[in-house]
Motif scaffolding. Structure first.
Motif, short mmCIF file in Angstrom:
data_model
loop_
_atom_site.label_atom_id
_atom_site.label_comp_id
_atom_site.label_asym_id
_atom_site.label_seq_id
_atom_site.Cartn_x
_atom_site.Cartn_y
_atom_site.Cartn_z
N UNK B 99 0.82 -1.22 0.00
CA UNK B 99 0.00 0.00 0.00
C UNK B 99 0.85 1.26 0.00
N UNK B 100 1.93 1.23 0.74
CA UNK B 100 2.74 2.45 0.90
C UNK B 100 4.03 2.45 0.12
N UNK B 101 4.14 1.60 -0.86
CA UNK B 101 5.43 1.48 -1.57
C UNK B 101 5.54 2.47 -2.73
N UNK B 102 6.67 3.18 -2.76
CA UNK B 102 7.04 3.93 -3.96
C UNK B 102 6.36 5.27 -4.16
N UNK B 103 5.72 5.81 -3.12
CA UNK B 103 5.12 7.13 -3.28
C UNK B 103 5.22 7.91 -1.98
N UNK B 104 4.97 9.21 -2.07
CA UNK B 104 5.07 10.09 -0.91
C UNK B 104 3.70 10.64 -0.53
N UNK B 105 3.44 10.72 0.76
CA UNK B 105 2.30 11.50 1.24
C UNK B 105 2.48 12.95 0.80
N UNK B 203 -1.54 9.05 4.70
CA UNK B 203 -1.41 8.68 6.12
C UNK B 203 -2.39 7.55 6.42
N UNK B 204 -1.94 6.51 7.08
CA UNK B 204 -2.84 5.43 7.49
C UNK B 204 -3.88 6.03 8.43
N UNK B 205 -5.18 5.82 8.16
CA UNK B 205 -6.19 6.47 8.99
C UNK B 205 -6.35 5.80 10.35
#
Lengths: 62, 470
Positions: B99-105, B203-205
């Motif tokens: 879910x959080x791979x390879x990108x920025x918030x 951000x993970x809610x």
């Protein structure tokens, strides 16, 4: 609320939701349940909130 | 080298060519290597990319390019905020790594564009709730003022890393106090700005309608500089509000002359269990502001006790919706305190949630009425200084008074700043909370910065007992 009712309620809710927990884990929720319910129920006693709309805005426009 | 204590001082030193970003980053990486095994603040240290970002910042300085005070400044992010150069774990094994791979918030994108140097990902209470579980494989966060004591939560790693001198600033999140609590117990500054001011995209809610991503640092000025970068509308987050973002640092002149402070004595200063030294320190802080020209009035916030309950009902309900399937299938893969608290949402009804939102509508208007003739409210941030970890439990937290959830419920800006230390063999930080009107963060910063020019509590540094953890 009688203690036996709390335990029955907690076990039923956990079972309905598909949770299979140990007795030790269930006991934690039996202990917490009265305080949780008291907190939630206290909000219904606030007379000023009786005719408020919920603070949830649904934007129809995407 | 002497590492500057604040972002403001480091930014000045970088521009005066007294140090480079690579030198500053290297010095802090060395401190992380030495102290993190004791403090347990970082999950992942991104040494290679941090040094590359620092070199890039130095190259820009050399070319005469200045992106503002964050250029070349080392910071780190709570590990529920997505970053492309490190995994995002939420301090647990439940979250799908893909879910959080390879990108920025969005907040990380903005800090990168401002030239800040990302040092890594910070420890938190798993999924931003509960308490640390020593049985899990993640670092145990320890308060740098006393290693037996809690670093609070859920942004424990951020507070500990700043207080311990491992970074100059960091990102926390806050759903019921998770930025302000760690700011309080670790002796740093942290602001939960107005809901909708900073995008949560990436951000993970935890609680969708209560979550905020926030700046934490030693000083109010530093937090203001960070908020300047991360604030602003983002079409990827429908809860952000498209309103102008002022330059928060430009108005900070130290003056509190004529500012109107409301002091809600009922509940916030008479709650059962409120530590007398905390109460005295906050009242002394208010007196100091009065002495500097602020106007102080006692006020009453109606139904303050129920407001904490309403925030809990919403937070437990919203987080349970996100976690229900994983809790049912993988209960024991969560930390034991995480699953304990997340499952509370199971015992609340749909009617409870709607009533909490109805109460929320009422409470927002009630606080607005109280604040009509005021600029800010001031109260304690926490009920006392950091307790020993062995004395803490989720059930005790459920029942005790709290002073931070009210401002998630209302969405108002609220800032925690140090205002003293406890007495005793190991003095612990005490903290006061400054609450402002919607989107009036600059007034909150004005009061916090004014106070920090009168005092030096925020500049005190703990002496970490490295040997204790060896």
């Amino acid at each position: 609320m009688a203690e036996i009712d709390v335990e029955r309620k907690v076990r039923d809710l956990l079972a309905e939701a598909g949770f299979t927990l140990t007795e030790e884990q269930i006991a934690i929720f039996v202990e917490a349940y009265p305080a949780l319910r008291e907190g939630a129920d206290s909000l219904f006693a606030v007379k000023e909130a009786r005719y408020e709309e919920p603070a949830v805005i649904y934007p129809a426009k995407v | 080298m002497d590492i500057p204590l604040t972002i403001k001082d480091a930014a000045a030193a970088l521009r005066a060519k007294e140090l480079t970003s690579v030198e500053l980053t290297t010095a802090l990486l060395d401190r992380i290597k030495t102290l993190n095994p004791t403090l347990g603040a970082f999950i992942t240290v991104t040494e290679e990319t941090a040094l590359a970002e620092a070199a890039a910042a130095d190259a820009k300085f050399a070319a005469g390019e200045d992106l503002g005070p964050l250029q070349g400044i080392p910071y780190a992010a709570k590990d529920i905020i997505v970053t492309k150069d490190a995994p995002t774990t939420a301090n647990g094994v439940i979250l799908d790594p893909a879910w959080g791979e390879g990108w920025d918030a969005t907040v990380i994108e903005r800090l990168r564009a401002a030239g800040a140097v990302l040092m890594g990902k910070l420890v938190l209470n798993e999924f931003a709730i509960g308490m640390p579980d020593p049985a899990k494989k993640f670092p145990m966060p320890q308060n740098p003022w006393d290693l037996e004591r809690s670093g609070s939560g859920s942004s424990s790693g951020t507070g500990i890393a700043i207080a311990g001198g491992l970074i100059l600033g960091g990102l926390g999140t806050d759903t019921g106090g998770s930025t302000r609590g760690p700011s309080s117990w670790n002796g740093v500054s942290g602001i939960k700005q107005t809901f909708g001011r900073v995008p949560k995209y990436g951000c993970v809610p935890l609680g969708y309608s209560l979550d905020h991503i926030n700046p934490m640092a030693r000083s109010a000025w530093d937090c203001a500089a960070m908020l300047n970068i991360i604030a602003g509308y983002d079409p990827k987050d429908p809860t952000t509000v498209d309103v102008p973002v002022p330059d928060y640092t430009s108005t900070l002149n130290g003056s509190v002359e004529g500012l109107r402070i409301g002091v809600p004595m009922e509940y916030f200063f008479d709650a059962p269990g409120l530590d007398p030294e905390t109460k005295a320190a906050v009242l002394a802080g208010i007196d100091a502001l009065k002495g500097a020209g602020a106007i102080v009035t006692e006020v009453t916030i109606p139904h303050a006790r129920e407001a904490k309950d309403a925030n809990q009902v919403i937070m437990y309900s919203e987080s349970f919706a996100y976690h229900k399937l994983d809790l049912a299938a993988r209960f024991d893969d969560y930390g034991k305190y995480t699953s304990e608290v997340l499952t509370r949402g199971l015992f609340l009804t749909a009617g409870d949630l709607v009533q909490a939102h109805r109460f929320r509508s009422y409470f927002k208007k009630a606080v607005a009425k109280v604040m009509e003739d005021l600029d800010v409210l001031i109260m304690p941030t926490s009920i006392g200084p950091a307790p020993k970890r062995a004395d803490m439990s989720p059930s005790q937290q459920l029942r005790s008074a709290g002073f931070t959830p009210h401002w998630n419920l209302t969405g108002l800006p609220a800032m925690a700043i140090p205002c003293g230390f406890s007495t005793g063999e190991k003095p612990l930080p005490l903290s006061m909370q400054i609450v402002g009107k919607p989107f009036a963060e600059q007034t909150v910063f004005q009061v916090a910065d004014g106070y920090q020019r009168l005092t030096d509590w925020h500049l005190r540094v703990p002496k970490v007992e490295v040997a204790a953890a060896v």
